[in-house]
Scaffold this active site. Structure first.
Site, PDB file in Angstrom:
ATOM      1  N   LYS A 107     -10.724  34.170 -26.620  1.00 56.21           N
ATOM      2  CA  LYS A 107     -12.031  33.513 -26.819  1.00 56.21           C
ATOM      3  C   LYS A 107     -12.828  33.573 -25.523  1.00 56.21           C
ATOM      4  CE  LYS A 107     -11.001  29.589 -24.286  1.00 56.21           C
ATOM      5  NZ  LYS A 107     -11.535  29.279 -22.963  1.00 56.21           N
TER       6      LYS A 107
ATOM      7  N   MET B 161      -3.023  35.729 -17.866  1.00 57.89           N
ATOM      8  CA  MET B 161      -2.728  34.291 -17.926  1.00 57.89           C
ATOM      9  C   MET B 161      -3.609  33.557 -16.920  1.00 57.89           C
ATOM     10  SD  MET B 161       1.236  34.114 -18.810  1.00 57.89           S
ATOM     11  CE  MET B 161       1.831  33.893 -17.184  1.00 57.89           C
ATOM     12  N   GLY B 162      -3.989  32.350 -17.276  1.00 56.43           N
ATOM     13  CA  GLY B 162      -4.899  31.601 -16.402  1.00 56.43           C
ATOM     14  C   GLY B 162      -6.221  32.320 -16.268  1.00 56.43           C
TER      15      GLY B 162
ATOM     16  N   LEU C  14      -9.326  32.892 -21.084  1.00 55.92           N
ATOM     17  CA  LEU C  14      -9.512  33.565 -22.378  1.00 55.92           C
ATOM     18  C   LEU C  14      -8.701  32.889 -23.486  1.00 55.92           C
ATOM     19  CD1 LEU C  14      -9.337  37.250 -21.072  1.00 55.92           C
ATOM     20  CD2 LEU C  14     -11.387  35.995 -21.773  1.00 55.92           C
ATOM     21  N   GLY C  15      -7.998  31.823 -23.118  1.00 54.74           N
ATOM     22  CA  GLY C  15      -7.271  31.038 -24.120  1.00 54.74           C
ATOM     23  C   GLY C  15      -6.026  31.713 -24.664  1.00 54.74           C
TER      24      GLY C  15
ATOM     25  N   SER D  48      -3.102  29.397 -25.709  1.00 53.88           N
ATOM     26  CA  SER D  48      -3.508  28.581 -26.859  1.00 53.88           C
ATOM     27  C   SER D  48      -3.539  29.419 -28.133  1.00 53.88           C
ATOM     28  CB  SER D  48      -4.912  27.997 -26.621  1.00 53.88           C
ATOM     29  OG  SER D  48      -4.961  27.328 -25.390  1.00 53.88           O
TER      30      SER D  48
ATOM     31  N   ASP E 107      -7.506  23.902 -26.546  1.00 62.80           N
ATOM     32  CA  ASP E 107      -8.088  25.129 -27.103  1.00 62.80           C
ATOM     33  C   ASP E 107      -7.367  25.625 -28.358  1.00 62.80           C
ATOM     34  OD1 ASP E 107     -10.195  25.484 -25.356  1.00 62.80           O
ATOM     35  OD2 ASP E 107      -9.111  26.821 -24.010  1.00 62.80           O
TER      36      ASP E 107
HETATM   37  C1  LIG Z   1     -11.543  24.968 -20.271  1.00 60.40           C
HETATM   38  C2  LIG Z   1     -11.250  25.206 -21.741  1.00 60.40           C
HETATM   39  O1  LIG Z   1     -10.529  26.423 -21.909  1.00 60.40           O
HETATM   40  C3  LIG Z   1     -12.566  25.365 -22.483  1.00 60.40           C
HETATM   41  O2  LIG Z   1     -12.381  25.911 -23.762  1.00 60.40           O
HETATM   42  C4  LIG Z   1     -10.433  24.086 -22.328  1.00 60.40           C
HETATM   43  O3  LIG Z   1     -11.115  22.864 -22.177  1.00 60.40           O
HETATM   44  C5  LIG Z   1      -9.036  23.997 -21.733  1.00 60.40           C
HETATM   45  O4  LIG Z   1      -8.159  23.933 -22.796  1.00 60.40           O
HETATM   46  P1  LIG Z   1      -6.579  24.152 -22.601  1.00 60.40           P
HETATM   47  O5  LIG Z   1      -6.310  25.273 -21.665  1.00 60.40           O
HETATM   48  O6  LIG Z   1      -5.992  24.202 -23.985  1.00 60.40           O
HETATM   49  O7  LIG Z   1      -6.218  22.843 -21.839  1.00 60.40           O
HETATM   50  P2  LIG Z   1      -4.951  21.879 -21.989  1.00 60.40           P
HETATM   51  O8  LIG Z   1      -3.708  22.692 -21.916  1.00 60.40           O
HETATM   52  O9  LIG Z   1      -5.158  20.957 -23.143  1.00 60.40           O
HETATM   53  O10 LIG Z   1      -5.117  21.030 -20.655  1.00 60.40           O
HETATM   54  C6  LIG Z   1      -4.769  21.479 -19.375  1.00 60.40           C
HETATM   55  C7  LIG Z   1      -5.226  20.427 -18.379  1.00 60.40           C
HETATM   56  O11 LIG Z   1      -6.646  20.519 -18.215  1.00 60.40           O
HETATM   57  C8  LIG Z   1      -7.253  19.251 -18.178  1.00 60.40           C
HETATM   58  N1  LIG Z   1      -8.250  19.147 -19.259  1.00 60.40           N
HETATM   59  C9  LIG Z   1      -8.218  20.003 -20.304  1.00 60.40           C
HETATM   60  C10 LIG Z   1      -9.179  19.935 -21.298  1.00 60.40           C
HETATM   61  C11 LIG Z   1     -10.162  18.934 -21.196  1.00 60.40           C
HETATM   62  N2  LIG Z   1     -11.125  18.814 -22.128  1.00 60.40           N
HETATM   63  N3  LIG Z   1     -10.176  18.081 -20.152  1.00 60.40           N
HETATM   64  C12 LIG Z   1      -9.225  18.177 -19.179  1.00 60.40           C
HETATM   65  O12 LIG Z   1      -9.260  17.406 -18.231  1.00 60.40           O
HETATM   66  C13 LIG Z   1      -6.129  18.243 -18.275  1.00 60.40           C
HETATM   67  O13 LIG Z   1      -5.796  17.900 -16.954  1.00 60.40           O
HETATM   68  C14 LIG Z   1      -4.977  19.005 -18.857  1.00 60.40           C
HETATM   69  O14 LIG Z   1      -3.759  18.540 -18.394  1.00 60.40           O
HETATM   70  N1  LIG Z   2       2.381  32.138 -24.445  1.00 56.40           N
HETATM   71  C1  LIG Z   2       1.723  31.894 -23.326  1.00 56.40           C
HETATM   72  N2  LIG Z   2       0.780  32.737 -22.892  1.00 56.40           N
HETATM   73  C2  LIG Z   2       0.112  32.483 -21.739  1.00 56.40           C
HETATM   74  N3  LIG Z   2       0.324  31.412 -20.961  1.00 56.40           N
HETATM   75  C3  LIG Z   2       1.252  30.529 -21.348  1.00 56.40           C
HETATM   76  C4  LIG Z   2       1.973  30.733 -22.537  1.00 56.40           C
HETATM   77  N4  LIG Z   2       2.797  29.698 -22.667  1.00 56.40           N
HETATM   78  C5  LIG Z   2       2.603  28.900 -21.620  1.00 56.40           C
HETATM   79  N5  LIG Z   2       1.671  29.379 -20.808  1.00 56.40           N
HETATM   80  C6  LIG Z   2       1.195  28.726 -19.555  1.00 56.40           C
HETATM   81  O1  LIG Z   2      -0.165  28.319 -19.784  1.00 56.40           O
HETATM   82  C7  LIG Z   2      -0.985  28.655 -18.676  1.00 56.40           C
HETATM   83  C8  LIG Z   2      -2.408  28.936 -19.158  1.00 56.40           C
HETATM   84  O2  LIG Z   2      -2.345  30.115 -19.882  1.00 56.40           O
HETATM   85  P1  LIG Z   2      -3.563  30.738 -20.676  1.00 56.40           P
HETATM   86  O3  LIG Z   2      -3.353  32.206 -20.709  1.00 56.40           O
HETATM   87  O4  LIG Z   2      -3.739  30.049 -21.975  1.00 56.40           O
HETATM   88  O5  LIG Z   2      -4.736  30.375 -19.690  1.00 56.40           O
HETATM   89  P2  LIG Z   2      -6.228  30.304 -19.929  1.00 56.40           P
HETATM   90  O6  LIG Z   2      -6.664  31.565 -20.597  1.00 56.40           O
HETATM   91  O7  LIG Z   2      -6.868  29.941 -18.637  1.00 56.40           O
HETATM   92  O8  LIG Z   2      -6.378  29.136 -20.959  1.00 56.40           O
HETATM   93  P3  LIG Z   2      -7.633  28.252 -21.315  1.00 56.40           P
HETATM   94  O9  LIG Z   2      -8.828  29.096 -21.423  1.00 56.40           O
HETATM   95  O10 LIG Z   2      -7.143  27.716 -22.642  1.00 56.40           O
HETATM   96  O11 LIG Z   2      -7.684  27.247 -20.219  1.00 56.40           O
HETATM   97  C9  LIG Z   2      -0.317  29.866 -18.041  1.00 56.40           C
HETATM   98  O12 LIG Z   2      -0.590  29.961 -16.680  1.00 56.40           O
HETATM   99  C10 LIG Z   2       1.163  29.622 -18.331  1.00 56.40           C
HETATM  100  O13 LIG Z   2       1.744  28.870 -17.281  1.00 56.40           O
END
Ligand SMILES: C[C@](O)(CO)[C@H](O)COP(=O)(O)OP(=O)(O)OC[C@H]1O[C@@H](n2ccc(N)nc2=O)[C@H](O)[C@@H]1O
Ligand SMILES: Nc1ncnc2c1ncn2[C@@H]1O[C@H](COP(=O)(O)OP(=O)(O)OP(=O)(O)O)[C@@H](O)[C@H]1O
Length: 294
Positions: free
Chosen positions: A11, A96-97, A100-101, A104, A137
């Site tokens: 996403k 990762m990180g 792009l979700g 999730s 997400d």
């Molecule tokens: C930044 C976005 O990707 C935008 O779509 C999302 O809000 C993040 O969603 P996500 O990665 O699924 O986040 P989560 O795994 O639920 O949360 C990771 C950490 O980010 C912080 N967190 C997340 C979402 C939110 N609305 N407020 C927060 O403060 C919290 O400290 C939480 O412990």
């Molecule tokens: N299946 C998985 N794929 C990717 N990361 C994972 C997975 N399971 C656990 N994680 C942990 O979740 C963290 C965030 O990963 P993700 O790829 O969803 O990041 P993101 O794209 O920044 O997410 P968002 O946009 O939701 O914040 C990673 O750094 C990793 O430690």
């Protein structure tokens, strides 16, 4: 043995407004989720016996029990008392990180796949509620529509966005979502706007911005440079809390032209925006073709 191979799409956050901080520490926000046609692929097999959840390959730096795929599968077992297991193969393409979700989306695909393979019949509502426990997400990927979102991203209104192509650039750093949301320098006081204003309001460039961008640029010079570079070609933005940056372009040809110019130090790819998730497209197809083989 039954099996199913499904996509876990990425996403983009086309805009991200942080409008407050709740008592539980989570932030209330408004965002526009754009689902893409690119992502990871997961293969699920249900062995005839046993309740083990086995995932391969492992992700560097993520313990198996923490992997969102394994957590989603175990959460489903706990919820339903299901006595079946799964062997899951992950083809990881999304950084990762990256904002792009990816994690999730992996979790959402797991929930939908195992709901089907284990014959649980929980349905989208309950799966979205379970998904929210795994991450803010997850629900949008369970519901599978590009959407306007409020709350922490779980109050969703599906939207039909104009057809669009994007170039997505990964500046080579991994950014922790928790670290950005917890940063004292993050602004958390954007006004709440209406979905209408966000979608066709006074000049998308004023509204289509990401409140995390300023602090992420300051903390990560690589992201700062990537945004400036991509900004030559259009309205470049950060997705989520980064690290990836993206730019909407006038079609695939222009996306290809930009991709050819990307400096070697960065990874980049093109993607098309989808209003219906490739996961849901594939599940409709699987339904039609009876693809979940006995
Ligand atoms: C930044 C976005 O990707 C935008 O779509 C999302 O809000 C993040 O969603 P996500 O990665 O699924 O986040 P989560 O795994 O639920 O949360 C990771 C950490 O980010 C912080 N967190 C997340 C979402 C939110 N609305 N407020 C927060 O403060 C919290 O400290 C939480 O412990
Ligand atoms: N299946 C998985 N794929 C990717 N990361 C994972 C997975 N399971 C656990 N994680 C942990 O979740 C963290 C965030 O990963 P993700 O790829 O969803 O990041 P993101 O794209 O920044 O997410 P968002 O946009 O939701 O914040 C990673 O750094 C990793 O430690």
């Amino acid at each position: 043995m039954r099996s199913l191979t499904l996509p876990a799409p990425a996403k983009l956050n086309r805009l991200l407004r942080i409008t407050g901080r709740r008592e539980d520490g989570y932030h209330s926000l408004q965002t526009l989720f754009q689902i893409l046609d690119r992502g990871d692929t997961l293969r699920f097999e249900t062995p005839p016996r046993g309740t083990d959840i086995v995932l391969s390959p492992a992700l560097a730096g993520v313990a198996e029990a923490d992997n969102l795929i394994v957590r989603a599968a175990r959460r489903l077992q706990r919820e339903t008392g299901c006595r079946q297991g799964a062997t899951i193969t992950l083809e990881k393409r999304l950084p990762m990180g990256g904002g792009l979700g990816g994690g999730s989306s992996n979790a959402a695909t797991t929930l939908l796949a195992l709901d089907r393979l284990w014959d649980l019949g929980l349905g989208i509502e309950r799966l979205a509620t379970l998904g929210l426990e795994l991450g803010a997400d997850v629900p949008v990927f369970v519901r599978g529509r590009s959407a306007w979102a409020e709350g922490v991203g779980e109050r969703l209104s599906a939207v039909d966005l104009e057809p669009a192509w994007f170039v997505i650039l990964h500046p080579g750093v991994e950014i922790s979502t928790a670290a950005i949301f917890g940063h004292p320098g993050l602004t958390r006081d954007s006004t709440v706007i209406s979905m209408r204003r966000a979608l066709d309001g006074a000049g998308p460039e004023a509204v289509w911005r990401n409140d995390c961008e300023r602090i992420v640029r300051a903390l990560h010079p690589e992201v700062d440079r990537a945004l400036d570079w991509l900004g030559q070609y259009g309205h470049a933005m950060l997705t989520g809390t980064g690290a990836c940056v993206f730019c909407p372009l006038d079609g695939e040809t222009q996306a290809d032209q930009v991709l050819q110019q990307v400096p070697d130090e960065w990874q980049a790819f093109k993607a098309r925006g989808c209003n219906l998730s490739p996961l849901h497209q594939a599940l409709d197809l699987a339904e039609g073709l009876g693809q979940a083989q006995a």
